[in-house]
Design an enzyme around this catalytic site. Structure first.
Site, PDB file in Angstrom:
ATOM      1  CB  ALA A 198      52.179 -25.977  61.592  1.00 59.03           C
ATOM      2  CB  SER A 199      51.143 -31.356  62.321  1.00 60.95           C
ATOM      3  OG  SER A 199      51.606 -32.680  62.216  1.00 60.95           O
ATOM      4  CB  SER A 215      53.611 -35.685  55.297  1.00 61.33           C
ATOM      5  OG  SER A 215      54.471 -34.919  54.469  1.00 61.33           O
ATOM      6  CG  ASP A 226      58.629 -24.403  48.600  1.00 63.17           C
ATOM      7  OD1 ASP A 226      57.770 -24.160  47.721  1.00 63.17           O
ATOM      8  OD2 ASP A 226      58.385 -25.056  49.625  1.00 63.17           O
TER       9      ASP A 226
END
Length: 372
Positions: free
Chosen positions: A100-101, A103, A214
């Site tokens: 995954a990528s 910001s 979160d």
């Protein structure tokens, strides 16, 4: 009496900052000795009293927490209590495919000393003081937690520009991907098992004064044995001594109203988020899918907006959902109570025999693999 030594880059007002730090922990300074080196370092030695115990483990922990709340040190200088050897040798870390990528970083599958691992790497061009502080806080928290339902921390590289966190590899992927990308569906027995796993992990964190901040389906991962584990402590925090925290953090669709409004909050903010996650498990839908994240946040705060509970939901789960996302945090249950409610629901379901047929899908992992 205790002797405390700080080693740091020398800078103006360091002695006064350290004095304030010790005062915040409740210590009285009897002696102070400051030494500066020719190559720009400072060594500050304090003799203190006021700590009620002879042993130093709790004192070290209290000092660590205060350091991370302050701006005294470079936050990459993460204290090591001697019990963990967690600095990763890059020579033993091998990178595989990118999973995954984002910001601020990328997630890779890799190996460390022949063990399959997940490697979260911060992008060097995005690293600033705030991101460094968040990174150090995540390492600080993860290296202290050990629980079957929390993703296992293996180590970290803390020397810029190679900042990364290494954890166990979770082959089952995230609950979010299973529900929203693979369009998977949980039968009630599996749903309850996942919910109990998550509740156990969160109960452990709260018992150790850690607020996740979160909690959402994307941060719940499954291993090869279909055990659900809480992951991603990038914005987690050690609970303040006052018991409440401020500043908005998290993801709007899962965020408690008091957090959205920048009001003081405590561990019950995680309980609200868990309620949204439980609703996701039940429905397989994205919370407030027809609203933007900001519209959803405004609705939660100003209109008491909550996801619509399906009509065929088990009565105990309906009651639990409504309690978890109460506007007043004090009316929400603790995770210890949530675990008991879920266990009782699972027991009743088994006794009633509402669905004893085998899941023809083969469970979470098989559906996920077919989707891949």
């Amino acid at each position: 009496m205790h002797e405390i030594t700080f080693s740091a880059d020398d800078k103006p007002k360091l002695l006064s900052q350290l004095t304030c730090l010790l005062s915040e922990v409740g210590l009285n300074i009897q002696e102070a000795h400051a030494f500066s080196t020719t190559d720009g370092y400072s060594l500050d030695v304090f003799v203190v009293d006021g700590w009620p115990y002879e042993e130093t483990e709790k004192l070290t922990t209290a000092l660590e927490k205060e350091i991370f709340k302050s701006e005294v040190f470079d936050h990459l200088s993460i204290p090591n209590d001697g019990n963990d050897v967690w600095e990763i040798d890059l020579n033993h870390l091998k990178f595989g495919d990118k999973i995954a990528s984002g910001s601020y970083g990328d997630l890779f599958k890799g190996t460390y000393c022949s063990q399959d691992v997940a490697i979260k790497v911060l992008k060097p061009e995005r690293i600033n003081s705030d991101l460094q502080r968040e990174f150090a806080q995540e390492v600080f928290i993860m290296r202290k937690v050990r629980h079957r339902n929390v993703v296992q921390f293996i180590g970290a590289c803390t020397k810029p520009p190679s900042l990364c966190i290494v954890t166990e590899f979770m082959s089952g992927g995230s609950i979010y991907d299973y529900l929203h990308k693979q369009k998977g569906v949980f039968k009630l027995p599996t749903l309850l098992k996942v919910a109990i796993d998550v509740s156990k992990g969160m109960n452990y964190l709260h018992q150790n004064n850690i607020i996740h901040r979160d909690l959402k389906a994307a941060n719940i991962l499954m291993d090869e044995h279909e055990v659900a584990k809480v992951a991603d402590f990038g914005v987690a925090r050690v609970k303040a001594q006052t018991g409440v925290m401020t500043a908005e953090t998290g993801t709007y669709r899962w965020m408690a109203p008091e957090v959205i409004e920048h009001k003081p909050y405590d561990h019950k903010a995680d309980v609200f988020s868990f309620g949204i996650v439980l609703w996701e498990l039940l429905t397989g839908k994205l919370p407030y899918e027809y609203l933007t994240p900001l519209q959803a946040a405004v609705g939660v705060v100003q209109k008491g907006l909550r996801p619509i509970i399906p009509k065929n939901t088990h009565p105990k789960l309906v009651e639990l959902l409504e309690r978890c996302w109460q506007q007043d945090p004090t009316l929400r249950p603790d995770f210890s109570e949530i675990i008991e409610i879920l266990r009782q629901t699972a027991k009743e379901f088994g006794q009633e025999g509402e669905d004893r047929r085998k899941d023809k899908s083969g469970g979470f992992l098989s559906v996920l693999r077919r989707g891949l």
